[in-house]
Design an enzyme around this catalytic site. Structure first.
Site, PDB file in Angstrom:
ATOM      1  CB  SER A  39      -0.888   0.011   1.248  1.00 46.31           C
ATOM      2  OG  SER A  39      -1.473   1.290   1.454  1.00 46.31           O
ATOM      3  CE1 TYR A  49      -3.690  -2.027   5.000  1.00 47.98           C
ATOM      4  CE2 TYR A  49      -3.250   0.298   4.619  1.00 47.98           C
ATOM      5  CZ  TYR A  49      -3.529  -0.963   4.128  1.00 47.98           C
ATOM      6  OH  TYR A  49      -3.632  -1.174   2.775  1.00 47.98           O
TER       7      TYR A  49
END
Length: 273
Positions: A142, A155
Site C-alpha cells: 500500500s 496498517y
C-alpha cells in the site's frame, strides 16, 4: 481463450476486488489458477466464470488466512504443487481508525493476516521456485508503506513490512530465475474501505482508482521489471529519487562512533557523573 501455459498462479483474497481481477488477468495470460478466500460460494462462481471465459483450470480453496491452521494448509499446497509458478499475496485487511480508537485484538488480527500469513506463504513458495529456477511473487502492499501517517499506524506498519520483505528478497534472489514485486496501491474502489471503517464513497473521487485499472497498471509494472510499482505515480523518476536518497544513507547507518551532532549531549552526560 489462450493456449499458453505459464503454470499455476495461487491468488489469495481472490473472491472479490483486487484478487478477483488478478485471477481474471492471470488466467487470460495463460495461468491455471488456485483461488484462496473464505467465501466458497463466491470462489465457485468465479472459477466457473474464468473457466468459461479462458478455458483455464481453476481450483478453489476455502480458507481463512487469519487462522493459523488454514494458513498452514495453503502453505502445504505451495510446498507440494510443483505446477505453481506464481503467488499473489493479496489477502489483507486495513483500518482507518486512529490508535486511541483502535481495538488491540483487531490490530493483532491485522498483523496476523497482513504480515504473518503473507510471510508463511512466501516462505512456503520460495524453496520450490528457487529449485525450479522459475517463479514470481507479487506482494500487495500500500502507499501507506511509505506514507504511514495517512491511515492507521498498524496498517501502515504491516504494509511497510511487506515492502521491506520484498526489497530484501529481491536482493537475495538476484542470481535466480525468481522475481518479486511489491505493489503499492493508493485508494482503490473495493470492499476494503468498508471493512477499514471509511466507505469508499466518503473519499474524494479524484484519489480513488478503479480496481481494474490498478491491477492492469501493476501487471504492466511487472512486465517492465519493476521491483516496486505505484500505479498512480505519474513519474517513475520520483520513486527513483526516493530510493536513491535511501541508498545515500546506507554507508552511514552503522558506524563505530556516534555522529558529531550528539557530542554535546555526551559531554554533558559525562560531566554529571
Amino acid at each position: 481463450m489462450t493456449t499458453k501455459n505459464l503454470g499455476t498462479a495461487l491468488v489469495t483474497g481472490a473472491s472479490s476486488g483486487i484478487g478477483a481481477i488478478y485471477a481474471d488477468r492471470l488466467a487470460r495470460r495463460g495461468y491455471d489458477l488456485i483461488l484462496v478466500a473464505r467465501n466458497r460460494e463466491r470462489l465457485d462462481e468465479m472459477a466457473a466464470r474464468i473457466t468459461d471465459a479462458t478455458g483455464r483450470s481453476v481450483e478453489v480453496v476455502a480458507a481463512d488466512l487469519g487462522q493459523s491452521a488454514d494458513v498452514r494448509r495453503v502453505a502445504d499446497i505451495l510446498k507440494t504443487d510443483h505446477s505453481i509458478t506464481a503467488l499473489v499475496n493479496n489477502a489483507g485487511v486495513g483500518s482507518s481508525a486512529p490508535a486511541l480508537q483502535s481495538n488491540i485484538d483487531a490490530m493483532e488480527a491485522m498483523i496476523d493476516l497482513n504480515v504473518v500469513a503473507l510471510t508463511r506463504l512466501t516462505y512456503a513458495a520460495l524453496p520450490g521456485f528457487v529449485t525450479r529456477d522459475r517463479g514470481v511473487i507479487i506482494n500487495i502492499a500500500s502507499i501507506a508503506a511509505i506514507a504511514p501517517e495517512i491511515l492507521n499506524g498498524v496498517y501502515g506498519g504491516s504494509k511497510a513490512f511487506v515492502l521491506a520483505l520484498t526489497q530484501s528478497l529481491h536482493k537475495e534472489l538476484s542470481e535466480t530465475g525468481v522475481s518479486v514485486q511489491a505493489v503499492l496501491p493508493g485508494a482503490t474502489a473495493t470492499e476494503f474501505w468498508n471493512v477499514a471503517g471509511t466507505p469508499v464513497e466518503h473519499l474524494p473521487s479524484e484519489i480513488v482508482m478503479k480496481a481494474e485499472d490498478m491491477v492492469d497498471a501493476a501487471l504492466a509494472g511487472l512486465d517492465q521489471g519493476e521491483l516496486v510499482t505505484i500505479p498512480s505515480l505519474p513519474d517513475v523518476a520520483d520513486w527513483n529519487a526516493y530510493e536513491a536518497a535511501r541508498q545515500i544513507l546506507a554507508p552511514n547507518l552503522s558506524r563505530s562512533s556516534p555522529a558529531a551532532r550528539y557530542a554535546t549531549t555526551r559531554a554533558e552526560g559525562r560531566g554529571a557523573e
